[in-house]
Design a protein around this motif. Structure first.
Motif, PDB file in Angstrom:
ATOM      1  N   LEU A   1       1.088  -1.372  -0.145  1.00 33.59           N
ATOM      2  CA  LEU A   1      -0.237   0.559   0.129  1.00 33.59           C
ATOM      3  C   LEU A   1       0.464   1.352  -0.099  1.00 33.59           C
ATOM      4  O   LEU A   1       0.100   2.435  -0.849  1.00 33.59           O
ATOM      5  CB  LEU A   1      -0.374   0.107   1.300  1.00 33.59           C
ATOM      6  N   TYR A   2       2.270   1.276  -0.102  1.00 34.14           N
ATOM      7  CA  TYR A   2       2.870   2.374   0.703  1.00 34.14           C
ATOM      8  C   TYR A   2       3.642   3.125  -1.003  1.00 34.14           C
ATOM      9  O   TYR A   2       3.884   1.701  -1.597  1.00 34.14           O
ATOM     10  CB  TYR A   2       4.667   2.487   1.630  1.00 34.14           C
ATOM     11  N   LEU A   3       3.334   4.150  -0.711  1.00 34.62           N
ATOM     12  CA  LEU A   3       4.362   4.677  -2.166  1.00 34.62           C
ATOM     13  C   LEU A   3       4.787   5.750  -1.470  1.00 34.62           C
ATOM     14  O   LEU A   3       4.614   7.142  -0.630  1.00 34.62           O
ATOM     15  CB  LEU A   3       3.006   6.239  -2.834  1.00 34.62           C
ATOM     16  N   LYS A   4       6.697   5.214  -1.207  1.00 35.16           N
ATOM     17  CA  LYS A   4       7.365   5.932  -0.613  1.00 35.16           C
ATOM     18  C   LYS A   4       8.191   6.804  -1.817  1.00 35.16           C
ATOM     19  O   LYS A   4       8.718   6.629  -3.259  1.00 35.16           O
ATOM     20  CB  LYS A   4       8.431   4.647  -0.216  1.00 35.16           C
ATOM     21  N   LEU A   5       7.814   8.227  -1.359  1.00 37.63           N
ATOM     22  CA  LEU A   5       8.038   9.069  -2.186  1.00 37.63           C
ATOM     23  C   LEU A   5       9.804   9.232  -2.418  1.00 37.63           C
ATOM     24  O   LEU A   5      10.422   9.420  -1.257  1.00 37.63           O
ATOM     25  CB  LEU A   5       7.507  10.652  -1.947  1.00 37.63           C
ATOM     26  N   ARG A   6      10.441   9.133  -3.046  1.00 42.04           N
ATOM     27  CA  ARG A   6      12.280   9.905  -3.276  1.00 42.04           C
ATOM     28  C   ARG A   6      12.315  10.765  -4.767  1.00 42.04           C
ATOM     29  O   ARG A   6      11.436  10.538  -5.560  1.00 42.04           O
ATOM     30  CB  ARG A   6      12.693   8.719  -3.732  1.00 42.04           C
ATOM     31  N   TRP A   7      13.066  11.946  -4.837  1.00 42.51           N
ATOM     32  CA  TRP A   7      13.227  12.184  -6.169  1.00 42.51           C
ATOM     33  C   TRP A   7      14.651  12.194  -6.189  1.00 42.51           C
ATOM     34  O   TRP A   7      15.655  11.600  -5.277  1.00 42.51           O
ATOM     35  CB  TRP A   7      13.410  13.873  -4.990  1.00 42.51           C
TER      36      TRP A   7
END
Length: 546
Positions: free
Chosen positions: A316-322
């Protein structure tokens, strides 16, 4: 190589900003300069399982949810602070039940299921008044699905709770909670012999009274209409939200703010995650929740005893990274937003106003990115400092960037203490152990005495909340734990908050919690590692670069 255009008439003013640190104050730039890293499309796709947006403060969670609201037609925003969930923490009966260890996890989950289901029905059928509600029950609801036991249970449930569908969400929270309170009173009131509900009453119970009351109260909780509510969710999936062209979203943000007492907040967040997973069965509906990484970790640690298994929810986790390239796009769009009214002949890239010479064997943008955790907020903070220092000039210089770094680094130390203050109220003392240390060092370069002194300062200041390190410090004083256990805890915290990176072995690059594992992996021996202070904090902590 194509030569970049120059803009000799650019003159920076100290009042110019390329944005605000928080999304709520950054509306101008968010609406025109949003950079999609692919996360927005994942959220818009209801079949894509990732729907809990996870990331550290300043990484763009709120901005992403705001963009989802702008790009989709049917979006319901639920703000935790207006849900009247404080009614739960202020309820004497809820406090009483929590005090005597009645398991209310099921109640909290069903409460979220109830609220989410009713919000979807309200929005789908535009129920805003009693006449529209009556039309729903008389003309729309009977046409749902074929007759079955589950359908009849669902309709009965909606009729029982739907007489005030048009009212605000907070009314339904109070209504649902009041039902539990009344049922508990009826079931266990006789056992209290006239004593009022509350924490004090719970503490005055005999073991026999407590055991009987827990048994009766638990029966009340277990009889909550969970099967009927499950029928409602099935009804919505099979007969209501069936059109793939009409997608519905519920977005919930700002869970880290003061919306409910901490005594039940973590259980409510865990219950919300359970509800999000439950609503996956409605194919064209998506419940989207934003949560800070540190808050999610805190929820997992504090609710682990309740049977919460993080592995079940990883999908379920949408882990934000740039990436640095994506951050550069953010800067390019924002600098163009500032200058668009002045330069209409062509766009301007951020590199056009940066120094041409390298800084510390990298380009100047790379120098700046290296002093961030790859979060837009930090990059914006640094560049705003540079703009202020560049007043009257047409471009940045290396001296301007280094001068801006002084203020930026000091602010980053303060921001770090604020970001992790809920977990570590004494972080200011702990982090000062690094003051004056080398930029990288071995395990033995930090003494147990330094760490114990930082704990002693915290205990002398009388913090109401004692974190893991303080607890270990007290045990060390009473000779129940060894000093290296206290020391390992300090290193673990420094890594977790991102101020220190680890190099487990010579052939492995430096690992950071905001890029690699959020926690030091099991099996790593701290004593054999090299530790690196993040460049963002060098100046703020007076780190020695020798």
């Amino acid at each position: 190589m194509t030569k970049r255009p120059t803009h000799p008439n650019i003159v920076f003013r100290r009042t110019w900003k390329i944005g605000a640190p928080d999304a709520e104050s950054d509306e101008r730039f968010l609406s025109t300069c949003f950079v999609d890293t692919g996360a927005l499309e994942e959220l818009r796709d209801c079949q894509e399982p990732r729907r809990i947006v996870v990331g550290r403060t300043g990484i763009g969670k709120t901005a992403l949810l705001k963009q989802l609201q702008k790009s989709e037609e049917n979006v319901i925003e639920l703000q935790p602070e207006v849900l009247s969930l404080n009614h739960l923490s202020n309820s004497n009966i809820i406090k009483f039940l929590e005090e005597i260890d009645v398991h209310l996890d099921l109640f909290y989950k069903v409460l979220w299921d109830h609220v989410l289901a009713v919000e979807l029905i309200r929005r789908k059928f535009d129920i805003r008044s009693e006449p529209t509600m009556n039309n729903f029950f008389d003309n729309i609801l009977p046409n749902f699905s074929k007759k079955s036991m589950a359908r009849e249970k669902a309709i009965a449930y909606l009729r029982e709770w739907g007489d005030k569908f048009w009212t605000e969400t907070e009314y339904r929270v109070k209504e649902f909670t009041t039902k539990l309170e009344n049922d508990v009173k009826a079931a266990v009131g006789g056992q209290l012999s006239g004593v009022s509900f509350g924490v004090d009453a719970a503490k005055s119970l005999t073991s026999e009274q407590k055991g009987e009351i827990v048994r009766r109260a638990q029966e009340v909780v277990q009889k909550i209409q969970i099967k009927d509510l499950h029928s409602v969710i099935s009804l919505l999936a099979d007969s209501v939200f069936t059109d793939p062209q009409q997608r519905y979203y519920i977005v919930i943000d700002r869970l880290d703010e003061d919306w409910v007492d901490d005594s039940i907040r973590y259980k409510l967040i865990k219950a919300l995650i359970e509800a999000v997973r439950n609503f996956q069965s409605i194919r064209h509906v998506k419940v989207v929740v934003a949560i800070r990484t540190d808050l999610l970790q805190r929820v997992l640690r504090k609710t682990m005893s309740s049977g919460f298994q993080d592995e079940k929810y990883e999908a379920l986790y949408l882990k934000l990274r740039w990436t640095e390239q994506e951050l550069e796009q953010v800067l390019d769009r924002r600098i163009n937003e500032i200058f668009k009214s002045k330069y209409t002949s062509g766009g301007i890239c951020f590199r056009d106003i940066m120094p041409k010479n390298q800084m510390e064997k990298t380009d100047s943008l790379g120098y700046i990115f290296k002093r961030t955790s790859r979060r837009p907020r930090e990059v914006i903070m640094y560049i705003n400092e540079c703009i202020e220092k560049a007043e009257g000039r047409s471009r940045f210089t290396a001296d301007i960037i280094r001068s801006a770094e002084v203020t930026y680094s000091q602010k980053r130390v303060t921001s770090l203490e604020q970001e992790w203050g809920s977990d570590y109220p004494s972080l200011r003392n702990y982090i000062r152990v690094l003051k004056g240390k080398a930029s990288h060092f071995s395990y033995n370069a930090i003494s147990e005495e330094e760490i114990l002194n930082s704990i002693a300062q915290s205990l002398q200041q009388g913090d109401m909340f004692e974190d893991d390190l303080c607890v270990l410090g007290r045990k060390y004083i009473s000779s129940t734990v060894a000093g290296d256990e206290v020391k390992d805890c300090w290193f673990t915290i420094m890594y977790r908050i991102g101020v220190v990176g680890i190099k487990p072995m010579p052939n492995i690059i430096v690992q950071w919690s905001f890029i690699d594992d959020a926690e030091i992996p099991d099996g790593y021996e701290l004593q054999g590692m090299e530790f690196y202070v993040h460049p963002a904090y060098w100046i703020g902590l007076g780190i020695s670069l020798k």
